[in-house]
Design an enzyme around this catalytic site. Structure first.
Site, PDB file in Angstrom:
ATOM      1  N   SER A 186       0.821  -1.206   0.000  1.00 43.29           N
ATOM      2  CA  SER A 186       0.000   0.000   0.000  1.00 43.29           C
ATOM      3  C   SER A 186       0.867   1.274   0.000  1.00 43.29           C
ATOM      4  CB  SER A 186      -0.952  -0.070   1.199  1.00 43.29           C
ATOM      5  OG  SER A 186      -1.951   0.901   1.090  1.00 43.29           O
ATOM      6  N   ASP A 356      -9.066  -3.504  -5.499  1.00 38.38           N
ATOM      7  CA  ASP A 356      -8.787  -4.493  -4.440  1.00 38.38           C
ATOM      8  C   ASP A 356      -9.610  -4.218  -3.177  1.00 38.38           C
ATOM      9  OD1 ASP A 356      -7.536  -2.385  -3.140  1.00 38.38           O
ATOM     10  OD2 ASP A 356      -5.530  -3.274  -3.184  1.00 38.38           O
ATOM     11  N   HIS A 388      -7.318  -5.812  -0.400  1.00 39.57           N
ATOM     12  CA  HIS A 388      -6.140  -4.986  -0.099  1.00 39.57           C
ATOM     13  C   HIS A 388      -5.314  -5.470   1.099  1.00 39.57           C
ATOM     14  CE1 HIS A 388      -3.799  -1.352  -0.555  1.00 39.57           C
ATOM     15  NE2 HIS A 388      -4.023  -1.007   0.693  1.00 39.57           N
TER      16      HIS A 388
END
Ligand SMILES: *[C@@H]1O[C@H](CO)[C@@H](O)[C@H](O)[C@H]1NC(C)=O
Ligand SMILES: *[C@@H]1O[C@H](CO)[C@@H](O)[C@H](O)[C@H]1NC(C)=O
Ligand SMILES: *[C@@H]1O[C@H](CO)[C@@H](O)[C@H](O)[C@H]1NC(C)=O
Ligand SMILES: *[C@@H]1O[C@H](CO)[C@@H](O)[C@H](O)[C@H]1NC(C)=O
Ligand SMILES: *[C@@H]1O[C@H](CO)[C@@H](O)[C@H](O)[C@H]1NC(C)=O
Ligand SMILES: *[C@@H]1O[C@H](CO)[C@@H](O)[C@H](O)[C@H]1NC(C)=O
Length: 407
Positions: A186, A356, A388
């Site tokens: 991320s 995601d 995610h």
């Protein structure tokens, strides 16, 4: 002849020993929310009688106990912003630190009392376990972690960037000069890019084998717009975490502004937020922040917008892994709500698109642009249904990383 005999001897003696050891050390760079924070309090004020004002070091993020007193957590964790010097600072009387730099433990688990909630509050744990089991990695020797103050964007984190560079050099040196594989998740991917953009090619060639990115938000994500407008219960029930209670924290941290959609990925006429009095696009952030009565948010966006927006190539081999086929917010609609409060105090209707679950697909594939702008390899791989955060537990992703580390 002598040369090849020597070569065989060397191979015989060195070969098997090396085979037992990992080829490349790994450094883990977490995303927004992805490492532990400790706090120490000496405050004169607190929002409620039940919020401590004095304390020794305790786990602030993440502790399920702290989530039960979310107002106290918000007051201790939020940042204040000086809109003239453009720097953020803690609430007076609050000290915060990220324990365990260089160690994996504080990026493996978000809650140090993890056994109770195994799975839920894990972060890099399953990947680290997998690499120990299948490739003989040893924690803190050849797999290490780089936690940081994820509330801030890289513009305020130059000391961390220097520490990360030093950690890479130290880890390479601890492991016989081997090159390092960076694994980020991320926002950690954006931090890795920012760090690499600041290094010379000679440094990268010497120290970096490859960068593996998991769910990188290369062009930002629509979701932070909800954090700014009406708060987000972080995937929990809105009864447990009330969005309006966490909104002051979510607004105050520059990483939220940093992660908003970029105009290099969203067109000027795409509406991201529908509201009764106006619609907002990537070109209307100033109006958006004015209208939600948080004008400093626009300054924070200005402070952070150009850090990685150009997506200058990292100039190292890239493996860009991302989840697809998960419903992901593509726009928010605050229409058709009662008018007793301002629109941004209600939770919106969500218009979904592919991604995601957190990052939109167009942003996840942003790394593909480097295939044209750098000579080092850029390998893209999507994983169906890899949400995610849950992607960190996916065995097919762990297997892919194992293959990169075995080459
Ligand atoms: C891991 O180490 C063990 C014991 O030294 C060895 O037998 C095994 O082959 C090694 N595995 C790998 C993948 O290097
Ligand atoms: C706590 O803060 C007060 C000022 O508000 C200061 O006088 C005191 O020394 C501080 N205590 C500690 C332990 O830092
Ligand atoms: C900074 O914030 C203050 C009050 O919060 C406001 O009055 C002022 O206009 C802001 N300054 C800038 C440069 O935005
Ligand atoms: C890493 O963290 C764990 C748990 O806090 C601790 O027991 C260990 O000593 C640390 N290791 C290093 C090398 O810092
Ligand atoms: C927002 O966009 C919708 C759809 O394009 C449009 O119908 C509406 O009138 C717009 N609202 C405002 C306030 O401009
Ligand atoms: C996922 O990867 C497959 C195989 O490379 C490709 O055909 C497909 O278009 C990709 N899907 C998305 C949504 O990126």
């Amino acid at each position: 002849m002598i040369g090849s005999t020597l070569l065989i001897l060397v191979f015989v003696f060195v070969g098997p020993a090396l085979a037992d050891q990992p080829k490349y050390p790994v450094i883990l760079v977490p995303g927004d929310g992805g490492c532990q924070f400790e706090a120490r309090l000496n405050k004169t004020d607190s929002p409620h009688w039940y919020c401590s004002k004095q304390s020794d070091w305790f786990t602030l993020w993440l502790s399920t106990l702290e989530l039960e007193v979310v107002d106290c957590l918000v007051d201790n964790m939020k940042l204040l912003y000086n809109n003239v010097s453009r720097v953020t600072f803690n609430t007076p009387g609050v000290e915060i630190r990220q324990p365990g730099f260089g160690n994996t433990s504080t990026v493996e688990w978000l809650d140090p009392v993890h056994p109770v909630f195994a799975g839920k509050l894990s972060y890099f744990y399953y990947l680290v376990e997998f690499l120990e089991k299948h490739l003989n990695y040893t924690r803190n020797v050849n797999i290490r972690g780089a936690p940081y103050d994820f509330r801030k964007a890289p513009n305020e984190m130059h000391a961390y960037i220097d520490q990360l560079v030093a950690l890479i050099e130290e880890t390479s040196s601890m492991n016989g000069g081997q090159k390092v594989v960076l694994v980020g998740h991320s926002m950690g991917c954006l931090y890795m890019l920012y760090m690499l953009n600041g290094q010379s090619q000679a440094w990268k060639d010497k120290f970096i084998r490859a960068m593996v990115t998991l769910g990188g938000p290369w062009g930002g994500s629509v979701k932070p717009l909800r954090l700014m407008a009406s708060g987000d219960s972080l995937g929990q029930s809105t009864h447990i975490i009330k969005p309006l209670e966490v909104r002051p924290l979510q607004r105050s941290i520059p990483s939220t502004a940093f992660l908003m959609p970029y105009d290099t990925f969203w067109a000027d006429d795409e509406i991201l937020v529908y509201a009764p009095s106006a619609n907002y696009t990537v070109k209307k952030y100033k109006e958006f922040f004015h209208d939600i009565e948080f004008p400093d948010g626009f300054l924070m966006r200005q402070d952070t917008e150009n850090l990685v927006k150009r997506l200058d190539p990292p100039a190292v081999e890239v493996h860009c892994l991302y989840g697809v086929n998960v419903k992901t917010p593509g726009a928010f609609s605050y229409l058709d709500l009662p008018a007793s409060c301002p629109w941004y105090d209600y939770q919106p209707h969500v218009i979904y698109e592919d991604g995601d679950g957190t990052v939109n697909l167009r942003s996840l594939v942003g790394c593909e642009r480097w295939a044209k702008t750098q000579k080092q390899g850029v390998f893209m791989k999507n994983f169906t249904g890899a949400e995610h955060l849950e992607m960190l537990q996916r065995v097919d992703i762990q297997q892919y990383i194992k293959d990169v580390l075995s080459k």
